[in-house]
Enzyme design. Structure first.
Site, PDB file in Angstrom:
ATOM      1  N   TYR A 122      15.122  32.162   3.383  1.00 40.88           N
ATOM      2  CA  TYR A 122      13.944  32.940   3.737  1.00 40.88           C
ATOM      3  C   TYR A 122      13.990  33.393   5.181  1.00 40.88           C
ATOM      4  O   TYR A 122      14.436  32.646   6.053  1.00 40.88           O
ATOM      5  CB  TYR A 122      12.678  32.103   3.530  1.00 40.88           C
ATOM      6  CG  TYR A 122      12.318  31.891   2.090  1.00 40.88           C
ATOM      7  CD1 TYR A 122      11.973  32.972   1.271  1.00 40.88           C
ATOM      8  CD2 TYR A 122      12.312  30.621   1.546  1.00 40.88           C
ATOM      9  CE1 TYR A 122      11.637  32.764  -0.052  1.00 40.88           C
ATOM     10  CE2 TYR A 122      11.969  30.403   0.217  1.00 40.88           C
ATOM     11  CZ  TYR A 122      11.630  31.490  -0.576  1.00 40.88           C
ATOM     12  OH  TYR A 122      11.297  31.292  -1.876  1.00 40.88           O
TER      13      TYR A 122
ATOM     14  N   ARG B 146     -11.187   1.096  13.998  1.00 39.51           N
ATOM     15  CA  ARG B 146     -11.037   1.755  12.716  1.00 39.51           C
ATOM     16  C   ARG B 146     -12.102   1.169  11.789  1.00 39.51           C
ATOM     17  O   ARG B 146     -13.171   1.723  11.636  1.00 39.51           O
ATOM     18  CB  ARG B 146      -9.614   1.512  12.187  1.00 39.51           C
ATOM     19  CG  ARG B 146      -9.145   2.526  11.211  1.00 39.51           C
ATOM     20  CD  ARG B 146      -7.628   2.471  10.984  1.00 39.51           C
ATOM     21  NE  ARG B 146      -7.161   1.199  10.435  1.00 39.51           N
ATOM     22  CZ  ARG B 146      -5.902   0.971  10.069  1.00 39.51           C
ATOM     23  NH1 ARG B 146      -4.984   1.928  10.194  1.00 39.51           N
ATOM     24  NH2 ARG B 146      -5.526  -0.189   9.583  1.00 39.51           N
TER      25      ARG B 146
ATOM     26  N   LYS C  88       0.848  -1.198   0.000  1.00 40.99           N
ATOM     27  CA  LYS C  88       0.000   0.000   0.000  1.00 40.99           C
ATOM     28  C   LYS C  88       0.884   1.248   0.000  1.00 40.99           C
ATOM     29  O   LYS C  88       2.088   1.167   0.258  1.00 40.99           O
ATOM     30  CB  LYS C  88      -0.880  -0.018   1.243  1.00 40.99           C
ATOM     31  CG  LYS C  88      -0.084  -0.041   2.543  1.00 40.99           C
ATOM     32  CD  LYS C  88      -0.967  -0.234   3.746  1.00 40.99           C
ATOM     33  CE  LYS C  88      -0.135  -0.301   5.007  1.00 40.99           C
ATOM     34  NZ  LYS C  88      -0.906  -0.657   6.185  1.00 40.99           N
TER      35      LYS C  88
END
Ligand SMILES: *Cc1c(COP(=O)(O)O)cnc(C)c1O
Length: 828
Positions: free
Chosen positions: A723, A595, A493
């Site tokens: 930055y 779940r 997955k």
């Protein structure tokens, strides 16, 4: 492999075996891995046993393909009277006895190389330096193990004038067995490091074990600069008949003395003294390991009697040894295996085998130069090559070089021939090389880099390297922990935990895993489209995807009555009432994760519904552990396991047919091995990550994230970086800009010194903020140039450390490296 053929009777005698069947047959090919069968009628198959696998299992399959001679440790039931069996006590020992016997038929000088690092490079460089002077047989790649060494030795033929073989060990007692086979008259001991330390109590023991290779040698080459090596060799062989030949910087001991060493534009200049004469060699490398490897090769060549002039010339032209086969994305949907380094028949075979592990492209194209001719005469050589290509269903061959062109009539597949690389390049545009797996393999002087250059997709400079051999290693490690009959479902997955699912799934399929699992139907469809045939479970199928699930023969996880009924409707709709094989489903039970999943109390009702849906069949029932990595949660975890067991038993009893049960993920395997049930679901461990510290050295690292120095700046005090000007130089300093930023997966939290990278042997912090596409690092004390490689995580900065510095877990690191970071796959 075996020259003029070997009579079964003689082979049996060599290994104290007993022949059942036709003893007059003869064999030429030795096979130990059933998947690598090439020439069935000439093959003898050794049924080797490992902890998990047993070669005897493959006998019927090989018999069906035409193999007739088998070395076995017991007479099998099948094919008696039809095949010839040589029965021995131990098939690995028999393989080694056969190899020792084969080697003893030849009088050629043999060089044995061992040590922790550099064996393969030293071997390849000796070949490069001496190939114009001698006909040399050598181990293919790094075939240096208990099985690799015998397979290498079978390549020796009468015409060879020098044999060069590597020997590698990981345990006490192994070197003696390798020595018996190789029986080297010459030896090189490269060095002693920490690799493969786990089975040795200390470095001395390991060093001494390795030195066993030289028990019967007459000459031993080593470096006297390492005191430990020097002492060990002196105490062991100082007063023996073996002639010790040292190189190094110690004038009292070194036979090849380094007088001076300096770096220049082209590499390293070494001023050396051999006996009474001085020489200067220019080595096109500057790193310590290359200098050491070259010195070993050079010392051997000098001691072997090769003239200094030849060597000086050859050393100048040494090139990097490709230690691995790489698989990269190429233009127009193709993948490229690029091996522009050598092209002997053995290495072509290995590359073709690598191709076999990647089945996602129907079309397989091989671009090949003339072969190196070590031992075989041209006609026989190209005939074998043609047969190999045919057996592996190569769709197209492009042959480059005069010799391969001269034998073009042997090749039956569509094939095209060119006398030189440049001739081919001028016609390259006429070929359609889209959506293909392309193998590019050429001897060095054909300069196939020029072809590779045109094919390779050039993304930016950051690369995630993925070691496919390590995936196989990790899979096998887990297999050994489990009972032989326990099945394995492997998780691919989330883009194979970031590593790329097609390539990973292909390797897993090649290694015969039982199931693959992905999160969504789309991922399963992609896998099917790339040729994956294994069973695939979809963990989170949506109702909209059920048609795809059915069309592509995927297997959904069913976690509620809603999904069950919806899927059943989809099945009925598709089959339109026709009887069909029942579609497998996987039942998820809720045991504590909260779940997805049926409540354990739903089982009775579930049984009733499923039995009323004859188009469906439950293949497995499972649950997922919430805290399998946490010993403090053992009681809770045991509770989850018990709950699944009870629910599953009720389900199975109700259904009245067998259903596989599974609950363990990777950490579960370490901590609750007794709950392996019928199957485990292996995820992160496959990718080389474990949360149990003792286990880290059993797993191999799979992923390494690297980038390159884009630019170097000198800062004056007061200059700021990036930055927000969050970093201000307090003194003069040097920084390097690296082309990798938060859009690639480098979390912004790593800015301002939290994160580090590894560059030319040193760690160094990130300075200033992480930008979208870049970071800057401090290189004030690091000697480096633009283009130098930088490791973000890998061997020096582990993924564990990287995750910790980021404030997350390795799972998130692996899965959040962005798609624009090029993945490069390799096999060692
Ligand atoms: C991801 C996943 C696994 C694998 O977990 P690892 O910890 O990576 O081994 C197993 N089962 C299920 C249901 C999963 O979602």
């Amino acid at each position: 492999m075996i020259g003029g053929g070997w009579k079964v009777t003689d082979l049996a005698t060599a290994m104290n075996g007993e022949v059942h069947g036709d003893a007059k047959l003869s064999v030429r090919q030795v096979l130990t891995d059933s998947r690598r069968l090439s020439f069935p009628e000439d093959t003898v198959f050794f049924a080797l046993k490992s902890l998990k696998n047993d070669g005897h299992r493959y006998i019927p399959e090989l018999f069906a393909k035409g193999v007739r001679v088998f070395v076995v440790d017991h007479l099998p039931q099948v094919h008696r009277g039809k095949a010839t069996f040589i029965v021995v006590r131990d098939t690995l020992e028999a393989l080694q006895l056969a190899a020792a016997d084969w080697r003893s038929k030849f009088k050629l000088p043999v060089l044995g190389i061992t040590g922790s690092n550099g064996k393969t490079v030293v071997k390849e460089w000796i070949y490069e330096v001496l190939e114009s002077e001698f006909r040399i047989v050598r181990s293919p790649r790094s075939y240096n193990s208990q099985v690799g060494v015998p397979l290498s030795l079978f390549h020796i033929r009468k015409s060879h004038q020098l044999g060069v073989f590597e020997a590698g060990i990981s345990q006490v007692g192994e070197m003696e067995r390798l020595e018996r086979m190789i029986h080297p008259e010459w030896g090189i001991f490269t060095n002693i490091g920490d690799a493969h330390q786990e089975h040795f109590p200390d470095r001395e023991t390991k060093l001494n074990e390795k030195l066993n290779l030289f028990e019967r040698s007459k000459h031993l080459i080593y470096s006297c600069d390492d005191e430990m090596v020097y002492n060990a060799i002196q105490s062991r062989y100082g007063s023996s008949a073996i002639k010790l030949v040292a190189w190094g910087r110690n004038a009292e001991v070194a036979d090849l003395l380094i007088l001076n060493q300096s770096e220049n534009e082209e590499g390293t200049k070494l001023e050396l003294k051999w006996k009474s004469s001085q020489m200067v060699v220019n080595l096109p490398f500057t790193d310590k390991a290359s200098i050491e490897n070259a010195m070993h090769a050079l010392t051997f060549a000098l001691a072997f009697g090769v003239g200094a002039k030849v060597l000086v010339d050859a050393i100048k032209r040494l090139s990097p040894v490709a230690m691995r086969l790489e698989l990269k994305r190429a233009h127009r949907g193709s993948m490229l295996i690029n091996d522009a380094y050598n092209s002997d028949l053995q290495s072509v075979r290995i590359a073709l085998d690598f191709m076999r592990t990647q089945q996602q492209h129907q079309r397989k194209v091989v671009i090949l130069s003339d072969l190196e001719q070590t031992g075989l005469e041209a006609k026989a050589l190209y005939k074998q090559l043609a047969q190999m290509l045919e057996e592996r269903s190569i769709s197209m061959l492009i042959g480059i070089g005069e010799k391969i062109t001269a034998h073009s009539s042997f090749f039956n597949m569509p094939s095209y021939f060119y006398s030189s690389t440049s001739n081919f390049l001028s016609e390259l545009p006429i070929y359609d090389l889209a959506n293909s797996l392309i193998l590019l393999k050429g001897a060095r002087h054909f300069e196939f880099e020029d072809i590779a250059h045109l094919f390779e997709e050039r993304a930016h400079e950051s690369v995630l390297e993925i070691n496919l051999s390590a995936i196989a290693h990790n899979l096998n490690y887990y297999r050994k922990l489990l009972r032989p009959e326990t099945k394995i479902m492997t998780m691919v997955k989330a883009f194979g935990y970031g590593a790329g699912y097609q390539q990973i799934a292909n390797v897993l399929e090649y290694h015969n895993v039982d199931w693959l699992a992905v999160a969504y139907a789309d991922e399963g469809v992609e896998l099917r489209k790339s040729g994956i045939q294994s069973r695939i479970m979809i963990m989170n199928p949506s109702e909209e995807s059920f048609d795809q699930v059915l069309e592509y023969n995927l297997e959904p996880e069913i976690y509620s009555f809603g999904t069950l009924r919806a899927f059943h409707r989809a099945v009925q709709h598709q089959t339109k009432g026709h009887a069909m094989n029942a579609v497998p489903i996987h039942i998820k039970v809720e045991t504590g994760m909260h779940r997805l999943g049926f409540e354990a109390s739903d089982m009775g009702k579930l049984v009733d519904e499923v039995l009323a849906m004859p188009g469906l069949r439950v293949a497995t029932v499972f649950s997922h552990l919430a805290a399998s990595d946490d010993p403090k949660e053992e009681k809770f975890t045991r509770g989850q396991i018990a709950k699944l067991n009870a629910a599953a038993n009720e389900l199975i009893e109700g259904l009245g047919y067998p259903v596989l049960k599974h609950i363990l993920n990777s950490s579960g395997i370490h901590n609750y091995i007794d709950a392996q049930m019928d199957m485990v679901r292996l995820g992160i461990g496959l990718y080389g990550v474990t949360f149990v510290s003792w286990e880290r050295h059993h797993l191999q690292r799979v992923s390494r994230l690297i980038t390159k120095v884009s630019q170097i700046h000198i800062l004056s005090p007061g200059d700021t970086v990036g930055y927000g000007r969050s970093f201000k130089a307090e003194r003069t300093m040097k920084i390097a800009t690296l082309p990798i930023g938060y859009a690639d997966g480098i979390d912004r939290r790593l800015g301002n010194g939290r994160g580090e990278v590894w560059l030319n042997g040193q760690r160094t912090p990130i300075v200033g903020r992480v930008c979208m596409d870049m970071i800057m690092v401090d290189i004030s004390t690091i000697d480096c140039r633009e283009g130098d490689e930088v490791e973000v995580f890998g061997d020096h900065i582990s993924i564990y450390e990287f995750a910790e510095r980021t404030g997350t877990i390795p799972y998130e690191i692996l899965t959040s490296i962005s798609g624009r970071v090029k993945r490069v796959y390799y096999q060692e």
